[in-house]
Scaffold this active site. Structure first.
Site, short mmCIF file in Angstrom:
data_model
loop_
_atom_site.label_atom_id
_atom_site.label_comp_id
_atom_site.label_asym_id
_atom_site.label_seq_id
_atom_site.Cartn_x
_atom_site.Cartn_y
_atom_site.Cartn_z
N ASP A 45 36.89 20.75 86.26
CA ASP A 45 37.70 21.32 85.37
C ASP A 45 37.84 22.65 85.46
OD1 ASP A 45 38.16 19.09 83.90
OD2 ASP A 45 36.64 19.02 82.50
N GLU A 73 37.28 5.91 88.83
CA GLU A 73 36.61 7.21 88.48
C GLU A 73 35.67 7.76 89.74
OE1 GLU A 73 35.38 7.79 84.65
OE2 GLU A 73 37.18 6.91 83.39
N SER A 74 36.18 7.46 90.79
CA SER A 74 35.46 8.02 91.90
C SER A 74 35.28 9.59 91.90
CB SER A 74 36.15 7.54 93.15
OG SER A 74 36.06 6.25 93.56
N GLN A 75 34.32 10.26 92.10
CA GLN A 75 34.27 11.51 91.95
C GLN A 75 34.85 12.19 93.28
OE1 GLN A 75 32.17 12.69 88.89
NE2 GLN A 75 33.50 10.90 88.55
N HIS A 105 38.98 9.19 74.55
CA HIS A 105 38.46 10.44 75.51
C HIS A 105 39.46 10.88 76.27
CE1 HIS A 105 35.84 12.20 78.74
NE2 HIS A 105 37.00 12.07 79.44
N SER A 121 31.18 16.29 77.39
CA SER A 121 30.23 15.22 77.07
C SER A 121 30.25 14.16 78.13
CB SER A 121 30.41 14.63 75.78
OG SER A 121 31.66 13.78 75.84
N HIS A 122 29.20 13.76 78.70
CA HIS A 122 28.87 12.38 79.52
C HIS A 122 27.91 11.78 78.90
CE1 HIS A 122 30.06 11.16 83.88
NE2 HIS A 122 30.99 10.97 83.11
N ASN A 123 28.09 11.46 77.60
CA ASN A 123 27.16 10.67 76.92
C ASN A 123 26.66 9.45 77.17
OD1 ASN A 123 26.78 13.09 75.59
ND2 ASN A 123 28.12 12.33 73.76
N ASN A 176 33.67 24.29 72.38
CA ASN A 176 32.92 23.35 71.78
C ASN A 176 32.85 21.94 72.29
OD1 ASN A 176 35.09 21.56 70.23
ND2 ASN A 176 35.96 23.80 69.85
N GLY A 222 37.88 22.70 74.04
CA GLY A 222 36.99 21.81 73.35
C GLY A 222 37.01 20.39 73.84
#
EC number: 6.3.5.3
Length: 763
Positions: A131, A327-329, A58, A108-110, A513, A550
């Site tokens: 971002d 990864e606290s938002q 990632h 992505s956050h798949n 992309n 991308g």
């Protein structure tokens, strides 16, 4: 995640043989050995965590870097002229003139969205919006690209409602319109859905911000939400081939989002930018504080010292590794000159945003120091953390590629009744049915600058109320085409996004992309990936529009079975006056319908092939990107020639005619004899580079099309009969628009009506 609370640099030197859980963090044997070589000792627990995060697929792009470089190699100086920030930055930024710039990116956050659909999708929106914020911009809209398994698959029944509610909840609370997207159902995504989020923002050219730590003595400020235990291992665990829970605590690997905290953070950031107190800035997303601070340090002209004791926490007794990897938002990290620290804090206080001075830029080039409990827990070269390893993995064309490219048997109805039945089967299929069940859960018009969104070719936004300047954005992908021919599939995705933007009258200016593929350790997957990258890069060069950035998402597979290779391609276009936007709804009164472009017998990878049960085989449609450019040359300068435009893609002309009639509630009378000799092919072939336009100035349109070399065919006229009449050869087919509408609109509610989201307005 196993942690040693007091594992310091000194302790690491004194206990060199301590066994460490590097494999659980996603590191390979040789990577662990390389880290020890870099440091000259074993890593501390915190160092091991930071390297595992930053060397993940990632963050490091370690398996894709060697191929992604091709984007740079194919970008000419002329293409890059308007790119203010490109590949490698948080988001691409494009100068669109008049001192204005637009930034956009898709990510992505798949995997998190499969584990916890609502929060996974919600924080995907939150992350991509940050971002955009990190470029100095105000976010103005979002889009989404969603892929799920078959509708009746239990995982799809669980995941889709959560994903949609997560996107709608976070985006609606932020006050950002969702202006478009795609939702696709295919068995290959069962167990591995794709949740790709796109965001767009606006800024003045002079207000651009970048992620770097410059100036010894400058302070590092962490602001936003407090740091907790959520999201730990998100990029190194969920973004890798396997999911492992921690030994001591089952830490949640999916982040938890608070959109209202992010909404305040947006306004706080914009005021900080306006006050001129920010030297460099980075959002905290995947990899958390470890990623943000090490990237800032690596991009700067000095080093960095970080004091974790100053980080505001919402959980007690967090270890250094946990603080760094959390990864606290809703958090951001900024570099600020000493004289501006107080002003910075005052602005944060005004917005009730938590802020702390957690470090400073040093004059020790490339040295990254982290202190916890008064002791040094990280002492490493920032560049080695940031750059990561580079793998040139084996690339091999799959052994069954020739077999899959051989078109299998395909049912082709040749009677009026058979064609009519096929038409209803297509419009009601999961592939082509109405997405209103999903999209009605999104607010498309909040902020008041959405010009076009619902059922549109591309989302259109006004960005300057004085000049009416605007942008059009579309994102597209076809995993089916890409599986058959990855290079052509990527070019077709680019062509469709480009064509959608052109259909609004906008001039395409940049590409982004998100490349979703299976395991990079599979040589066949890497062949697909390389081919898709080359197809997209070469296509962008042919069209003269740059790839501004991308994202890559690997390990999208269930067991050993990868998803369909899915390169999502977004195209940004500029409209000088949004009042002149071409819509895709038929105007009142009689309009002539024309088909721009040529129709061939092309059913490889088509929706008819899927719906009829013929599997996936053959070659995707041919694509000559020069034809797409000719369509742009026709429509962009002469938008006033047409009253409506609708691109052709999946489902072919039949789907476009159905949607035109359904959206307007009008009838059509068309003759397809000149489109193709076979009526079924004329209706359902998926040839590229085609647009249907409605006009009252047919002679002018035809003359201009012929002048530019665009094939043009008169189809017929609109009427108020409520019936679509289609003729071709000896056949004539009539379908009721009302019956088509019912077939088209009922599929999703019937499949998911038990799980309508909290924000839905669907009855």
């Amino acid at each position: 995640m196993s942690t040693i609370f007091n594992d310091t640099v000194e302790a690491a030197a004194e206990n060199p043989d301590l066994e460490q859980p590097y494999a659980e963090l996603g590191l390979k044997d040789d990577e662990y050995a390389r880290i020890k070589e870099i440091l000259g000792r074993r890593p501390t627990d915190a160092e091991l965590t930071v390297y595992s995060v930053m060397w993940s697929e990632h963050c490091s792009y370690k398996s894709s870097k060697v191929h992604l470089r091709y984007f740079g190699e194919t970008t000419t100086p002329e293409m890059a002229e308007k790119i203010l920030a490109g590949i490698g930055e948080n988001a691409g930024v494009v100068d669109i003139g008049d001192g204005n710039a637009v930034t956009f990116r898709v990510e992505s956050h798949n995997h998190p969205s499969f584990v916890e659909p609502h929060q996974g999708a919600a924080t995907g929106i939150g992350g991509i919006v940050r971002d955009i914020m990190a470029m100095g911009a105000r976010p103005i809209a979002v889009m989404d690209q969603l892929r799920f398994g078959a509708m009746d698959n239990p995982d799809t029944q669980r995941v889709l409602p959560g994903v949609v509610s997560g996107i709608s909840h976070y985006g609606n609370c932020l006050g950002l319109p969702n202006i478009g997207g795609e939702t696709v159902f295919d068995d290959s995504y069962a167990g591995n859905p794709l949740v790709n989020a796109l965001a767009v923002g606006t800024l003045k050219v002079d207000d651009l911000k970048l992620a770097f730590a410059s100036g010894a003595g400058n302070k590092v400020m962490l602001f936003g939400s407090r740091t907790g235990l959520d999201g730990i291992g998100g990029v190194s665990v969920l973004g890798s081939a396997s999911f492992e829970e921690g030994e001591e605590r089952k830490l949640p690997a999916v982040q938890v989002g608070d959109p209202f905290a992010e909404k305040v953070l947006i306004e706080c950031c914009l005021e900080l930018y306006q006050a001129g107190v920010v030297v460099g800035i980075q959002d905290l997303g995947g990899g958390g504080l470890a990623c943000a601070t090490s990237e800032l340090a690596a991009a700067g002209d000095g080093g960095m010292r970080v004091n974790l004791d100053a980080v505001p926490l919402r959980a007690e007794k967090m270890s250094a590794a946990e603080i760094l990897a959390s990864e606290s938002q809703e958090r951001m990290c900024a570099v600020v000159t000493p004289e501006n620290v107080e002003k910075f804090k005052q602005i944060c206080a005004k917005w009730d945003v938590t802020v702390a001075e957690i470090g400073e830029v040093t004059d020790e080039k490339d040295r990254y120091l982290v202190v916890h409990n008064g002791q040094t827990v990280i002492d490493a070269p920032a560049s080695t953390i940031d750059e990561g390893p580079v793998y040139n993995r084996p690339v091999e064309r799959p052994a069954n590629q020739d077999e899959i490219q051989t078109l299998g048997g395909l049912e082709r109805p040749d009677t009026a009744e058979g064609i009519r039945d096929a038409w209803f089967k297509l419009v009601s299929s999961p592939a082509l049915c109405s997405r209103a069940f999903i999209t009605e859960q999104y607010d498309r018009y909040v902020r008041g600058n959405t010009v076009q969104a619902k059922d549109a070719n591309a989302g259109v936004l006004r960005i300057d109320e004085e000049t009416n300047r605007g942008v059009a954005i579309s994102a597209d992908a076809s995993g089916r085409y890409t599986r058959l021919d990855p290079r052509t599939g990527a070019r077709l995705a680019l062509a469709e996004a480009y064509r959608n933007v052109v259909s609004t009258g906008a001039r395409p200016v940049a590409v982004t992309n998100c490349l979703n593929f299976g395991s990079p350790e599979n040589a066949g997957v890497m062949w697909q990936f390389k081919e898709a990258v080359h197809g997209l890069a070469d296509g962008a060069k042919e069209m003269g529009i740059p790839v501004s950035g991308g994202n890559v998402s690997f390990y999208n597979q269930t067991g050993d079975e990868p998803i369909l290779p899915t390169p999502v391609v977004g195209v940004l276009g500029v409209l000088d006056d949004v009042e002149k936007t071409i819509g895709n709804r038929l105007p009142a009164g009689e309009q002539e319908l024309y088909l721009l472009g040529e129709t061939l017998d092309e059913f490889g990878g088509s929706i008819w092939q899927q719906v009829s049960g013929a599997g996936l085989s053959g070659l995707p449609p041919q694509i000559d990107l020069a034809n797409e450019q000719r369509l742009a040359d026709l429509l962009v300068p002469a938008a006033d020639l047409v009253g409506a435009a609708h691109d052709l893609s999946e489902g072919g002309l039949g789907q476009t005619l159905a949607e035109l009639a359904i959206h307007a509630g009008r009838g059509l009378d068309v003759d397809l004899t000149q489109v193709h000799e076979d009526l079924f092919t004329a209706l359902f072939s998926e040839s590229a580079s085609r647009i249907v336009v409605a006009t009252t100035r047919g002679d002018e349109l035809v003359a201009r099309a012929q002048e530019l070399g665009v094939p043009v065919t008169r189809l017929g006229v609109t009427n108020d009969s409520g019936v679509i009449t289609v003729r071709g050869g000896d056949l004539s087919v009539e379908v009721s628009v009302e019956e088509l509408h019912d077939a088209w609109s009922n599929t999703l509610p019937e499949a998911f009506g038990h799980a309508v989201g909290a924000n839905s307005v669907v009855e």
